[in-house]
Each structure stands twice: as C-alpha cells, then as structure tokens.
Design a protein around this motif. Structure first.
Motif, PDB file in Angstrom:
ATOM      1  N   ARG A 145       0.806  -1.172  -0.051  1.00 15.03           N
ATOM      2  CA  ARG A 145      -0.081   0.024   0.029  1.00 15.03           C
ATOM      3  C   ARG A 145       0.813   1.219   0.128  1.00 15.03           C
ATOM      4  O   ARG A 145       0.263   2.483  -0.156  1.00 15.03           O
ATOM      5  CB  ARG A 145      -0.956   0.105   1.175  1.00 15.03           C
ATOM      6  CG  ARG A 145      -2.046  -1.069   1.245  1.00 15.03           C
ATOM      7  CD  ARG A 145      -2.827  -1.057   2.524  1.00 15.03           C
ATOM      8  NE  ARG A 145      -3.907  -2.003   2.267  1.00 15.03           N
ATOM      9  CZ  ARG A 145      -4.818  -2.047   3.232  1.00 15.03           C
ATOM     10  NH1 ARG A 145      -4.792  -1.372   4.451  1.00 15.03           N
ATOM     11  NH2 ARG A 145      -5.686  -2.996   3.244  1.00 15.03           N
ATOM     12  N   GLY A 146       2.155   1.371  -0.025  1.00 18.17           N
ATOM     13  CA  GLY A 146       2.977   2.330   0.258  1.00 18.17           C
ATOM     14  C   GLY A 146       4.109   2.395  -1.032  1.00 18.17           C
ATOM     15  O   GLY A 146       3.674   1.803  -2.057  1.00 18.17           O
ATOM     16  N   VAL A 147       4.982   2.812  -0.602  1.00 18.58           N
ATOM     17  CA  VAL A 147       6.152   2.938  -1.744  1.00 18.58           C
ATOM     18  C   VAL A 147       7.430   2.764  -1.105  1.00 18.58           C
ATOM     19  O   VAL A 147       7.658   2.918  -0.073  1.00 18.58           O
ATOM     20  CB  VAL A 147       6.213   4.408  -2.363  1.00 18.58           C
ATOM     21  CG1 VAL A 147       4.988   4.813  -3.169  1.00 18.58           C
ATOM     22  CG2 VAL A 147       6.514   5.579  -1.314  1.00 18.58           C
ATOM     23  N   ARG A 148       8.480   2.276  -1.886  1.00 21.09           N
ATOM     24  CA  ARG A 148       9.721   2.211  -1.288  1.00 21.09           C
ATOM     25  C   ARG A 148      10.876   2.910  -2.247  1.00 21.09           C
ATOM     26  O   ARG A 148      10.487   3.035  -3.481  1.00 21.09           O
ATOM     27  CB  ARG A 148      10.236   0.735  -1.008  1.00 21.09           C
ATOM     28  CG  ARG A 148      10.530  -0.216  -2.386  1.00 21.09           C
ATOM     29  CD  ARG A 148      11.093  -1.696  -2.073  1.00 21.09           C
ATOM     30  NE  ARG A 148      11.273  -2.140  -3.324  1.00 21.09           N
ATOM     31  CZ  ARG A 148      12.580  -2.147  -3.896  1.00 21.09           C
ATOM     32  NH1 ARG A 148      13.271  -1.315  -3.230  1.00 21.09           N
ATOM     33  NH2 ARG A 148      12.705  -2.824  -4.636  1.00 21.09           N
ATOM     34  N   LEU A 149      12.060   3.199  -1.492  1.00 16.52           N
ATOM     35  CA  LEU A 149      12.996   3.862  -2.461  1.00 16.52           C
ATOM     36  C   LEU A 149      13.874   2.818  -3.343  1.00 16.52           C
ATOM     37  O   LEU A 149      13.949   1.713  -2.602  1.00 16.52           O
ATOM     38  CB  LEU A 149      13.944   4.528  -1.667  1.00 16.52           C
ATOM     39  CG  LEU A 149      13.440   6.003  -1.007  1.00 16.52           C
ATOM     40  CD1 LEU A 149      14.455   6.668  -0.395  1.00 16.52           C
ATOM     41  CD2 LEU A 149      12.573   6.753  -1.912  1.00 16.52           C
ATOM     42  N   THR A 150      14.190   3.178  -4.444  1.00 18.12           N
ATOM     43  CA  THR A 150      14.826   2.190  -5.120  1.00 18.12           C
ATOM     44  C   THR A 150      16.452   2.257  -4.704  1.00 18.12           C
ATOM     45  O   THR A 150      16.757   3.321  -3.925  1.00 18.12           O
ATOM     46  CB  THR A 150      14.906   2.501  -6.846  1.00 18.12           C
ATOM     47  OG1 THR A 150      15.481   3.804  -6.955  1.00 18.12           O
ATOM     48  CG2 THR A 150      13.503   2.413  -7.299  1.00 18.12           C
ATOM     49  N   ASP A 151      17.125   1.255  -5.219  1.00 16.71           N
ATOM     50  CA  ASP A 151      18.745   1.376  -4.961  1.00 16.71           C
ATOM     51  C   ASP A 151      19.302   2.686  -5.240  1.00 16.71           C
ATOM     52  O   ASP A 151      20.322   3.344  -4.695  1.00 16.71           O
ATOM     53  CB  ASP A 151      19.403   0.235  -5.678  1.00 16.71           C
ATOM     54  CG  ASP A 151      18.964  -1.092  -5.166  1.00 16.71           C
ATOM     55  OD1 ASP A 151      18.509  -1.158  -3.854  1.00 16.71           O
ATOM     56  OD2 ASP A 151      19.431  -2.294  -5.578  1.00 16.71           O
TER      57      ASP A 151
END
Length: 306
Positions: free
Chosen positions: A54-60
C-alpha cells in the motif's frame, strides 16, 4: 543541476521511511513531497520510488542519491553557518522545539526578549516531547531545542549535538491539604508507601521517571489518574484523588486544597538548550541560547523570593 529542495525531500523519505512521514517532518503535504521526487526522477533520468504493497519504497538508485544528499545538505548547513558568522547579524529564520512545560514557562519570556533585541529574526516554536526534539535537531529539522532530563535518569545525546544547561528544576510533593504529611517541612519518599498517585501519560518521560524513582524508594506505584498537564494534576490532587510530584516550572497557580512539600533527598530535572555542533557559529543560535539563559535566570530568581 540537482535541486536542493528535491534532494531534501528524497532524503526525508529515506530517513523517515514514507512519503507521509517525510511530509510531516518537512511541514508540507505528501503531494508536495511526491511532486519533488517526481521532478528529481526527471532530472536524474532514474526511477527513485516504486510501489510496495500500500506504500512506496525507494529504489537502490534513490538510496545512493539519498546518501549523497545527506552529505550535501550538511555542507550547505555548514556554509550557511559560516556565512552567518561572517555577517554577524541575527536575522532570518530560527526553527525551535521545546517540551510543553518549557514552552509555557520559559519560551514566552525568552522569545519576547529575543524579538525586542533582534526584530529581524523570525522564530517558529514547535511544542514537542524531549525525545522528538533531540531527533529533529539531530536531523536538521529544528535549529535549536529545549529538552529536559532527570538527574537520576540522564539523557544521552547523539554525536554532533552540543548543549548548554539552562536551569535545575526542583520537583516537590503535591499533597491534598488534609493529608497527614501536608504540614511537614520535608518528606522522604519512603513515607509515601501505599499512596495513590497522579502521573503523566504512560510512555512519557515524566511518567517513566516517576515509576523509576518510586521503585528506587521501594514503592510500587499505584497510579490512579494520568494527565499530561500539571495544572490538571494539581486539580486532581486538590480533589483528594491522589498525590503527585511536580517540578516547579510546571506549577502555575497552586489551587486551594493543595500543599507543596519538599522531597528528601531533593529531586530535580535539568533543562538544556541543544543544537547541532556544526551550527554553533550561527549568531542566531548564540542569541537564542543567551535569551533562554536570561529567561532561566529570571525564573530562578523568582523561585528564590517566593
């Protein structure tokens, strides 16, 4: 050219773990944070955020850029501090945080004095619990903080922060007027075994300190009322609902039906100003610390004659 505001937004998401938390820290909307990162993606040509549940995450790529952003933002702050020190002027904006009792008992006088001497300085005050003040000063969201710790429960500051002691705030027993010990000149905590207590909300610094202190006196606290505001605690004591231990800075008008009795041995908390060590050269920081120290001295003088 990478935009500093966009780097700041990315760094905040990296530190706080979500767009919403970053927006709260930066005092903007989540939409504004998302827009800044979207523009940064276009500038860099790299994908920086992706969906995760349901959220987002940062990429490498975002993690790498956020690490560089931390160093860049630190260098910018150092440059700003050096430039302010060179100019020697107390101007611009100062973002402060203080725990509730200090926000009410010290900051009005300190900020009034600061405004009188430095009318071109704009100060924003944010009421925070001490742990949050420390975190936000360390992360650069606050320029200066006012925190407390108890002498028997000291607080550890992270590396990179400096502090100056403002005052020692003595805490006394607050008893109903008809309590058997209300007429004593002082009372040892051991004599308070079996009493009902009124405290701050569980999880707060003052609640945890009360439990720790009473248990050190071999008293298992029976806490029957929780209230974060000290005037509310005193009103509950006046109603005969229990006893409390309240610092002097937290006492405004003592209501009828309440007696204040010193504790043996004396219990006190220490109140500090804290700031990032790299920002110590800023004239605004020095001026604000001086104003806080002056307000603290006035408060101590008032206690001495009361």
């Amino acid at each position: 050219m990478l935009d500093l505001n966009r780097l700041k937004a990315l760094h905040a998401v990296h530190v706080y773990g979500s767009v919403a938390a970053a927006a709260d820290a930066l005092m903007v909307t989540p939409s504004a944070v998302s827009q800044q990162i979207a523009k940064l993606e276009r500038e860099t040509g790299a994908r920086l955020m992706e969906r995760s549940g349901r959220g987002v995450r940062l990429t490498d790529a975002a993690g790498l850029l956020a690490e560089h952003a931390e160093r860049i933002l630190a260098l910018v702050e150092t440059a700003e501090a050096d430039f302010e020190a060179l100019r020697g002027e107390v101007v611009g904006r100062l973002n402060m945080g203080a725990f509730p009792t200090a926000a009410r008992g010290l900051l009005p006088s300190a900020l009034a004095g600061l405004r009188e001497r430095h009318p071109d300085l704009l100060v924003q005050l944010n009421e925070r619990e001490p742990e949050r003040v420390v975190r936000e000063v360390a992360r650069g969201e606050l320029d200066l903080g006012v925190i407390q710790d108890w002498l028997n429960r000291p607080i550890a500051l992270p590396d990179g922060l400096s502090r100056s002691t403002l005052l020692d705030d003595v805490a006394d027993l607050v008893l109903p007027a008809d309590h058997p010990l209300a007429g004593r000149k002082e009372v040892g905590l051991a004599a308070m075994a079996g009493e009902r207590w009124i405290s701050s909300t569980p999880g707060t610094v003052c609640h945890d300190w009360l439990v720790f202190t009473l248990r050190n006196a071999s008293i298992e606290p029976e806490i029957h009322c929780n209230a974060d505001e000290y005037p509310t605690q005193m009103a509950l004591v006046a109603a005969g609902l229990g006893c409390a231990i309240i610092p002097r800075l937290g006492r405004d008008c003592v209501p009828d039906g309440v007696r204040i009795v010193p504790i043996r041995p004396r219990q006190s908390r220490r109140i500090y100003a804290v700031w990032r060590t790299d920002a110590a050269r800023r004239p605004t920081i020095r001026a604000a610390v001086e104003a806080l120290a002056e307000a603290s001295r006035s408060q101590e003088n008032a206690w001495a004659v009361s």
